[in-house]
Design an enzyme around this catalytic site. Structure first.
Site, PDB file in Angstrom:
ATOM      1  N   SER A 191       0.802  -1.227   0.000  1.00 22.44           N
ATOM      2  CA  SER A 191       0.000   0.000   0.000  1.00 22.44           C
ATOM      3  C   SER A 191       0.830   1.270   0.000  1.00 22.44           C
ATOM      4  O   SER A 191       0.370   2.304  -0.460  1.00 22.44           O
ATOM      5  CB  SER A 191      -0.926   0.011   1.203  1.00 22.44           C
ATOM      6  OG  SER A 191      -0.189  -0.068   2.404  1.00 22.44           O
ATOM      7  N   HIS A 219      -5.089  -3.622  -2.074  1.00 29.29           N
ATOM      8  CA  HIS A 219      -4.723  -2.644  -3.109  1.00 29.29           C
ATOM      9  C   HIS A 219      -4.532  -3.312  -4.469  1.00 29.29           C
ATOM     10  O   HIS A 219      -3.960  -2.718  -5.377  1.00 29.29           O
ATOM     11  CB  HIS A 219      -3.461  -1.888  -2.688  1.00 29.29           C
ATOM     12  CG  HIS A 219      -3.639  -1.218  -1.367  1.00 29.29           C
ATOM     13  ND1 HIS A 219      -4.165   0.048  -1.242  1.00 29.29           N
ATOM     14  CD2 HIS A 219      -3.432  -1.680  -0.106  1.00 29.29           C
ATOM     15  CE1 HIS A 219      -4.251   0.346   0.044  1.00 29.29           C
ATOM     16  NE2 HIS A 219      -3.812  -0.687   0.756  1.00 29.29           N
ATOM     17  N   LYS A 250     -11.470   0.319  -0.527  1.00 34.29           N
ATOM     18  CA  LYS A 250     -10.513   1.048  -1.379  1.00 34.29           C
ATOM     19  C   LYS A 250     -11.145   1.186  -2.781  1.00 34.29           C
ATOM     20  O   LYS A 250     -11.939   2.081  -2.977  1.00 34.29           O
ATOM     21  CB  LYS A 250      -9.178   0.292  -1.453  1.00 34.29           C
ATOM     22  CG  LYS A 250      -8.744  -0.281  -0.111  1.00 34.29           C
ATOM     23  CD  LYS A 250      -7.856   0.619   0.661  1.00 34.29           C
ATOM     24  CE  LYS A 250      -7.363  -0.035   1.907  1.00 34.29           C
ATOM     25  NZ  LYS A 250      -7.627   0.680   3.136  1.00 34.29           N
TER      26      LYS A 250
END
Ligand SMILES: Cc1ncc(COP(=O)(O)O)c(C=O)c1O
Length: 404
Positions: A191, A219, A250
């Site tokens: 990340s 991610h 996210k």
């Protein structure tokens, strides 16, 4: 702090205050807990009446504020109410949770899935349900804090290996005590660095040492792989991981964490993962938003192509101008500044120039590798990416951070 008991803890509280003040000593340097108001449909935010280009967001697919996702959240709240009043195993389950888990299983290309209240809870709960005293977990040095906390809480022996260094992992496994479950845990995309775990080689090392492989796709989902399905797709499905975990906070603009795998594994987690069993279920609006965003991800893979292109373009521009971007190869691009103070200087100067890049400092990153964590999203345009690169380079020049 009047009482003697508070007096004992006061040094800890004061140290936090001093640490924040050492970086944010005036309003212009404030970079933490800043209440930005996002503009709908653009990558811009409003702060104190100024319009600023946000380059440090997490909504990779640009779906936060997407009207279909917002409508799905509204419909879920209207149909099921605003909360679930309990844990799923007792009174908190609604059909939407099952629909969401089925969709997660499809996107993760697995038989079944389970959804937790957050990605943090998913890591802590899953690791604790898989390993305990007598077992060994091998964890990449840069793995996310929720993985590290899960390992510590589990009671298993925790062995760290150098970041993305599979030879070091192999040596650590050879040196480890035999017996017990062996579990290797990595982030698929790191990340703070934007680099990718070397999955094929990790699989080989795990197989050679009879270890299970778990990846955190926080991610990676929506970011890598030809259609955004994550690390396995990135490596053209040549290898599979044993336990796949991710978040819904996210690229998927909601709340929640997920694990996907065999029906047997998921069945076990439903009864053995403590943050699932002893914490309230995902709110209906969050479940509805996540479900719709996953559908959009599958229907619109061009969003993924776009952020992959932006990542490459942004890296090329800032590297050509003399900025260090580490080993990034994704939509996440660190602009390495060095000391914590330098990262704050860079962020403050860039914001003055109209662009937000948020600093990440120790202990979240190693000493002298403080950085701005930049992430391109599908809300950006080509022009935004170029403008941002230009502004960061100008700011870095003003701060004396460019090589040469
Ligand atoms: C790699 C990784 N795993 C897990 C998490 C935790 O996810 P959540 O915010 O959904 O709790 C994060 C969040 O920053 C993350 O970056």
């Amino acid at each position: 702090m009047a009482s003697a008991a508070w007096g004992r803890i006061a040094p800890k509280l004061e140290a936090t205050g001093r640490r924040v003040a050492s970086l944010e000593w005036e309003p212009e340097r404030r970079n933490s807990f800043v209440p930005y108001t996002a503009e709908r449909d653009t990558a811009y935010v409003d702060l104190d009446g100024r319009r600023l280009l946000m380059m440090s967001g997490y909504s990779y697919l640009g779906l936060a504020g997407d009207e279909r996702v917002v409508a799905a959240a509204q419909a879920a709240a209207a149909r099921y109410g605003t909360g679930n009043h309990g844990v799923r195993a007792l009174a908190g389950s609604i059909p939407l949770h099952e629909e969401l888990e089925a969709e997660v299983a499809t996107v993760a290309e697995r038989e079944a899935a389970i959804v937790f209240g957050s990605g943090y809870a998913a890591n802590v709960g899953t690791i604790g349900a898989l390993v305990g005293p007598g077992d060994t977990v091998f964890v990449d040095k840069y793995a996310h804090a929720s993985i590290v906390d899960g390992c510590r809480l589990s009671g298993a022996t925790v062995v760290r290996f150098r970041h993305n260094d599979t030879d070091h992992l192999a040596r650590r496994m050879e040196a480890a005590a035999p017996g017990g479950v062996r579990l290797v845990i990595v982030d698929s995309v790191y990340s703070m660095d934007g680099d990718i775990a070397p999955l094929p080689r990790l699989r080989e090392v795990c197989d050679a040492h009879e270890a299970l492989l778990m990846t955190d796709e926080a991610h990676a989902l929506g970011v890598i792989g030809r259609t955004g399905l994550g690390v396995e797709e990135h490596f053209e499905r040549r290898v599979r991981v044993d336990v796949k975990l991710g978040t819904l906070s996210k690229a998927i603009p909601s709340m929640g964490g997920w694990v996907a795998g065999s029906a047997e594994l998921i069945g076990h987690l439903r009864y053995a993962a403590r943050p699932f069993l002893f914490s309230a279920a995902l709110a209906p609006a969050s479940a509805g938003a996540a479900l719709e965003a996953l559908r959009v991800l599958r229907a619109e893979p061009e969003r993924v192509t776009r952020i992959q292109g932006y990542g490459t373009r942004f890296r090329e521009l800032v590297s050509a101008g003399g900025m260090r971007t580490g080993d990034s190869e994704t939509a996440v691009v660190p602009l390495i500044a060095g000391s914590d103070e330098s990262a704050y200087d860079l962020a403050t100067t860039a914001r003055r120039l109209g662009v937000i890049g948020l600093p990440v400092v120790t202990p979240a990153v190693p000493r002298d590798l403080a950085r701005l964590r930049i992430a391109v999203t599908a809300r950006h345009t080509d022009a935004d990416v170029e403008l941002a690169a230009e502004a960061f380079l100008k700011a870095a020049g003003e701060c004396g951070l460019l090589a040469g």
